[in-house]
Design an enzyme around this catalytic site. Structure first.
Site, PDB file in Angstrom:
ATOM      1  N   ARG A   1       0.861  -1.183   0.000  1.00 51.55           N
ATOM      2  CA  ARG A   1       0.000   0.000   0.000  1.00 51.55           C
ATOM      3  C   ARG A   1       0.896   1.232   0.000  1.00 51.55           C
ATOM      4  O   ARG A   1       1.965   1.252   0.616  1.00 51.55           O
ATOM      5  CB  ARG A   1      -0.921   0.034   1.232  1.00 51.55           C
ATOM      6  CG  ARG A   1      -1.680  -1.256   1.483  1.00 51.55           C
ATOM      7  CD  ARG A   1      -2.629  -1.607   0.371  1.00 51.55           C
ATOM      8  NE  ARG A   1      -3.749  -0.696   0.287  1.00 51.55           N
ATOM      9  CZ  ARG A   1      -4.601  -0.651  -0.722  1.00 51.55           C
ATOM     10  NH1 ARG A   1      -4.423  -1.462  -1.755  1.00 51.55           N
ATOM     11  NH2 ARG A   1      -5.609   0.187  -0.732  1.00 51.55           N
TER      12      ARG A   1
ATOM     13  N   HIS B   1       0.373   1.193  -9.830  1.00 45.99           N
ATOM     14  CA  HIS B   1      -0.471   0.339  -8.980  1.00 45.99           C
ATOM     15  C   HIS B   1      -1.050  -0.807  -9.825  1.00 45.99           C
ATOM     16  O   HIS B   1      -2.265  -1.053  -9.837  1.00 45.99           O
ATOM     17  CB  HIS B   1      -1.602   1.143  -8.330  1.00 45.99           C
ATOM     18  CG  HIS B   1      -2.121   0.490  -7.076  1.00 45.99           C
ATOM     19  ND1 HIS B   1      -2.543   1.212  -5.980  1.00 45.99           N
ATOM     20  CD2 HIS B   1      -2.296  -0.818  -6.736  1.00 45.99           C
ATOM     21  CE1 HIS B   1      -2.958   0.377  -5.033  1.00 45.99           C
ATOM     22  NE2 HIS B   1      -2.811  -0.859  -5.474  1.00 45.99           N
TER      23      HIS B   1
END
Length: 316
Positions: free
Chosen positions: A231, A279
Site C-alpha cells: 500500500r 499500482h
C-alpha cells in the site's frame, strides 16, 4: 416449495468503471448502484471499492460486505461502516499477478536491469558482476496469502528468503521473524526488501528512513533494494528519496504511492534509481473474482459460514 427471492447486491465503487462488475454480478443477483433510500431493506450484500461514505450505514438487512481490492483499508475510512462481516478478495489469478510482479522486480534488480538499460542508449558492451541467487537474501514483509506465494516462487529460483510478520507466521523454507523485536534482525539479514503488508495504524509510514538504514548494504548486489507492492501509505517517499541519494538504498521498484495517481511533479518519475508502475502489480479482475463472491453469497444464504474474513481488530 419455491425458493425465497435473493436479496439485492449494492455495487458501490469510486475511481473505476463499474460496468463489468455490474454485468457479471447481475448473472447471479439483482444489482443496484444506489440503494432505494438510506435504509433500503432489499439489499443483503454489498460489493465495494472506496464506497461513498455512510452508504452502508443504515441498510437493515445487510449480511456482509465484499471488498473488490486486496487491501481493505479503504473500508475502514468509512465512518458509517456497519458491524457486519467483511470478505477480502482471495483469488488465484490475483495471487499469480502479484507473484509475477515480485519475481519480475526481484530478478530485474538481481540481474542488473538498470545497468543494462543505461548502457544500451550509449552502446556500451559491458557485463557487470552477477552474483548467484543463492548469495542474495530477499526479505518479505507480510506473510499473508500473497507473501507466502511470492516466497515459494523465490525459493524455487534459489534465493534465500526471509519473512517478517506481526505474528511470526511460519513458512516452510523461509527464515521467519515476528513482531517488533525481530524486525531489525530481519532487515539486517535482507538485501532486497519486498513490502506486502496491509495498511493499518501500526504499519502506516513504516517504510521510512530508519527502517531502510537497517537493511544490509554490504552485499553481493552492491547495496540494498526496496520493492513496495503493498500500500502506498506504508512508505514515506521523502525518506526513500533521501535513502537513494545518500546510498542507503541502491535502487527501488515502487508500484504504490502516498498519493495516486503519482503527481506529475514527483521526483520519483524521473529518478534514475527508481522503477515506477501505476499500482498495476495485481489488478482485481472481475472475470475471476465475481464467481467466488456469488458462490459465497449463495452459500451464506443457505446458512454456511463465510470464508476469507477480515479481522476487524487487526485491520486486515
Amino acid at each position: 416449495m419455491p425458493q425465497a427471492p435473493k436479496g439485492r447486491v449494492l455495487l458501490s465503487v469510486t475511481g473505476m468503471n463499474p460496468r463489468r462488475w455490474h454485468e457479471l454480478l447481475s448473472a447471479g443477483r439483482e444489482v443496484v448502484l444506489e440503494p432505494d433510500g438510506p435504509a433500503d431493506p432489499s439489499i443483503t450484500y454489498a460489493v465495494v471499492w472506496k464506497q461513498r461514505p455512510n452508504v452502508l450505514a443504515a441498510l437493515p438487512n445487510l449480511k456482509a460486505v465484499f471488498s473488490i481490492g486486496a487491501g481493505v483499508d479503504h473500508l475502514f475510512n468509512d465512518p458509517g461502516l456497519p458491524d457486519v462481516p467483511i470478505v477480502r478478495v482471495v483469488a488465484e489469478n490475483l495471487t499469480q499477478y502479484m507473484t509475477e510482479y515480485v519475481v519480475w522486480r526481484v530478478l530485474d534488480h538481481h540481474r542488473q536491469g538498470s545497468v543494462y538499460r543505461s548502457q544500451q542508449p550509449r552502446k556500451i558492451w559491458h557485463e557487470p558482476p552477477q552474483p548467484p541467487a543463492q548469495e542474495v537474501s530477499v526479505g518479505i514483509m507480510g506473510l499473508g496469502h500473497l507473501g507466502r506465494a511470492a516466497a515459494r516462487a523465490l525459493l524455487a529460483l534459489g534465493f534465500r528468503v526471509n519473512g517478517w510478520s506481526r505474528t511470526g507466521r511460519q513458512v516452510e523454507g523461509v527464515a521467519c521473524f515476528g513482531g517488533a523485536d525481530e524486525l531489525k534482525p530481519f532487515l539486517g539479514a535482507t538485501d532486497i526488501l519486498v513490502v506486502l503488508l496491509p495498511l493499518t495504524p501500526a504499519t502506516r509510514g513504516i517504510v521510512g528512513y530508519v527502517l531502510l538504514r537497517s537493511l544490509r548494504r554490504d552485499n553481493t548486489l552492491g547495496g540494498a533494494v526496496l520493492i513496495n507492492a503493498g500500500r502506498g501509505k506504508l512508505q514515506r517517499e521523502a525518506d526513500i528519496l533521501r535513502a537513494l541519494e545518500d546510498g542507503t538504498l541502491k535502487e527501488a521498484s515502487l508500484d504504490v504511492f502516498e498519493q495516486e495517481p503519482l503527481p506529475a511533479g514527483s521526483p520519483l518519475w524521473t529518478h534514475p534509481k527508481v522503477f515506477v508502475t501505476p499500482h498495476a502489480a495485481a489488478t482485481s479482475d472481475p472475470a475471476h473474482l465475481v464467481g467466488p463472491m456469488l458462490r459465497q453469497m449463495d452459500a451464506h444464504d443457505r446458512g454456511e459460514p463465510l470464508t476469507d474474513l477480515v479481522d476487524r481488530e487487526a485491520g486486515y
